[in-house]
Scaffold this motif. Structure first.
Motif, short mmCIF file in Angstrom:
data_model
loop_
_atom_site.label_atom_id
_atom_site.label_comp_id
_atom_site.label_asym_id
_atom_site.label_seq_id
_atom_site.Cartn_x
_atom_site.Cartn_y
_atom_site.Cartn_z
N HIS A 30 0.81 -1.22 0.00
CA HIS A 30 0.00 0.00 0.00
C HIS A 30 0.84 1.27 0.00
CE1 HIS A 30 -3.25 2.76 0.80
NE2 HIS A 30 -2.59 3.21 1.85
N ARG A 31 1.85 1.32 0.83
CA ARG A 31 2.64 2.56 0.93
C ARG A 31 3.50 2.83 -0.30
NH1 ARG A 31 7.78 2.09 4.72
NH2 ARG A 31 8.42 -0.02 4.21
N PHE A 32 3.65 1.82 -1.17
CA PHE A 32 4.41 1.98 -2.41
C PHE A 32 3.50 2.13 -3.63
CE2 PHE A 32 6.77 -1.16 0.25
CZ PHE A 32 7.76 -0.31 0.70
N SER A 33 2.20 2.17 -3.42
CA SER A 33 1.25 2.10 -4.55
C SER A 33 1.46 3.20 -5.58
CB SER A 33 -0.19 2.10 -4.05
OG SER A 33 -0.47 3.29 -3.35
N ASN A 34 1.94 4.37 -5.18
CA ASN A 34 2.18 5.45 -6.15
C ASN A 34 3.37 5.17 -7.04
OD1 ASN A 34 0.02 6.91 -5.19
ND2 ASN A 34 1.26 8.12 -3.79
N GLN A 35 4.31 4.33 -6.57
CA GLN A 35 5.51 4.03 -7.35
C GLN A 35 5.40 2.73 -8.14
OE1 GLN A 35 5.80 4.68 -3.93
NE2 GLN A 35 7.27 6.33 -3.68
N LEU A 36 4.44 1.87 -7.81
CA LEU A 36 4.30 0.59 -8.50
C LEU A 36 3.25 0.69 -9.60
CD1 LEU A 36 4.26 -1.89 -5.47
CD2 LEU A 36 6.21 -1.12 -6.84
N THR A 37 3.61 0.24 -10.79
CA THR A 37 2.65 0.26 -11.88
C THR A 37 1.97 -1.08 -12.05
OG1 THR A 37 4.34 -0.30 -13.52
CG2 THR A 37 3.90 2.04 -13.14
N HIS A 38 2.69 -2.17 -11.77
CA HIS A 38 2.15 -3.50 -12.01
C HIS A 38 2.77 -4.50 -11.04
CE1 HIS A 38 -0.17 -6.06 -14.73
NE2 HIS A 38 0.75 -6.99 -14.51
N VAL A 39 1.95 -5.43 -10.55
CA VAL A 39 2.42 -6.50 -9.70
C VAL A 39 1.91 -7.82 -10.28
CG1 VAL A 39 2.41 -7.51 -7.38
CG2 VAL A 39 2.34 -5.03 -7.65
N LYS A 69 13.53 -1.02 -14.05
CA LYS A 69 13.31 -2.38 -14.54
C LYS A 69 12.50 -3.14 -13.51
CE LYS A 69 17.50 -2.77 -17.27
NZ LYS A 69 18.71 -3.57 -17.50
N SER A 70 11.84 -4.19 -13.96
CA SER A 70 11.06 -5.00 -13.03
C SER A 70 11.99 -5.77 -12.09
CB SER A 70 10.14 -5.96 -13.78
OG SER A 70 10.90 -6.83 -14.57
N THR A 71 11.46 -6.08 -10.92
CA THR A 71 12.18 -6.80 -9.88
C THR A 71 11.34 -8.00 -9.49
OG1 THR A 71 13.11 -4.75 -9.03
CG2 THR A 71 13.16 -6.63 -7.57
N ALA A 72 11.98 -9.15 -9.26
CA ALA A 72 11.25 -10.35 -8.88
C ALA A 72 11.90 -11.03 -7.68
CB ALA A 72 11.19 -11.32 -10.05
N VAL A 73 11.06 -11.66 -6.86
CA VAL A 73 11.51 -12.47 -5.73
C VAL A 73 10.69 -13.75 -5.71
CG1 VAL A 73 12.21 -10.49 -4.32
CG2 VAL A 73 9.93 -11.46 -4.04
N THR A 74 11.23 -14.80 -5.09
CA THR A 74 10.48 -16.04 -4.93
C THR A 74 10.56 -16.49 -3.48
OG1 THR A 74 12.37 -17.44 -5.46
CG2 THR A 74 10.92 -16.84 -7.28
N SER A 75 9.58 -17.26 -3.09
CA SER A 75 9.55 -17.86 -1.77
C SER A 75 8.95 -19.25 -1.89
CB SER A 75 8.73 -17.01 -0.80
OG SER A 75 8.70 -17.61 0.49
N ILE A 95 11.85 -3.48 -2.44
CA ILE A 95 11.33 -2.16 -2.85
C ILE A 95 11.91 -1.07 -1.96
CG2 ILE A 95 9.28 -0.72 -3.05
CD1 ILE A 95 7.72 -3.34 -3.71
N GLU A 96 11.91 -1.33 -0.65
CA GLU A 96 12.48 -0.34 0.28
C GLU A 96 13.93 -0.05 -0.05
OE1 GLU A 96 11.70 -2.31 3.97
OE2 GLU A 96 9.73 -1.39 4.20
#
Length: 104
Positions: A30-39, A69-75, A95-96
């Motif tokens: 939520h706090r990053f919603s202005n900076q994120l275009t797509h998830v 550029k897009s960033t990805a993580v896995t768990s 993101i932080e």
């Protein structure tokens, strides 16, 4: 922030599941919603042919931050929910870190 949820054919990705995942992701980012275009959130069962096994559920989250550029993580975890929570935590830290470096 547009959220897209994908599952492999071994995970039931119905509307109730999609609504739940969207809620978790929206709340986490939520706090990053202005900076994120797509998830993009991708779920898979790594051990689908052999039902026994631990840490066989995988959640991969890819985000697109405006102007980057897009960033990805896995768990990997023993349940879909644990994998989702693990991936959202990893992505929040990523993101932080990315946005923190941009401020210096």
């Amino acid at each position: 922030m547009n959220i897209q949820i994908n599952t492999d054919n071994h995970i039931d990705g119905g509307q109730k599941f999609s609504d739940y995942v969207s809620g978790v992701v929206s709340s986490a980012f939520h706090r990053f919603s202005n900076q994120l275009t797509h998830v993009d959130v991708h779920f898979s069962d790594q051990n689908s042919s052999n039902k026994a096994g631990s840490n066989d559920k995988r959640c991969m989250i890819e985000v697109r931050i405006t102007g980057r550029k897009s960033t990805a993580v896995t768990s990997d975890a023993s349940s879909i929910d644990e994998a989702l929570i693990g991936a959202t935590e990893k992505m929040k830290h990523s993101i932080e870190s990315t946005l923190g470096r941009a401020n210096y």
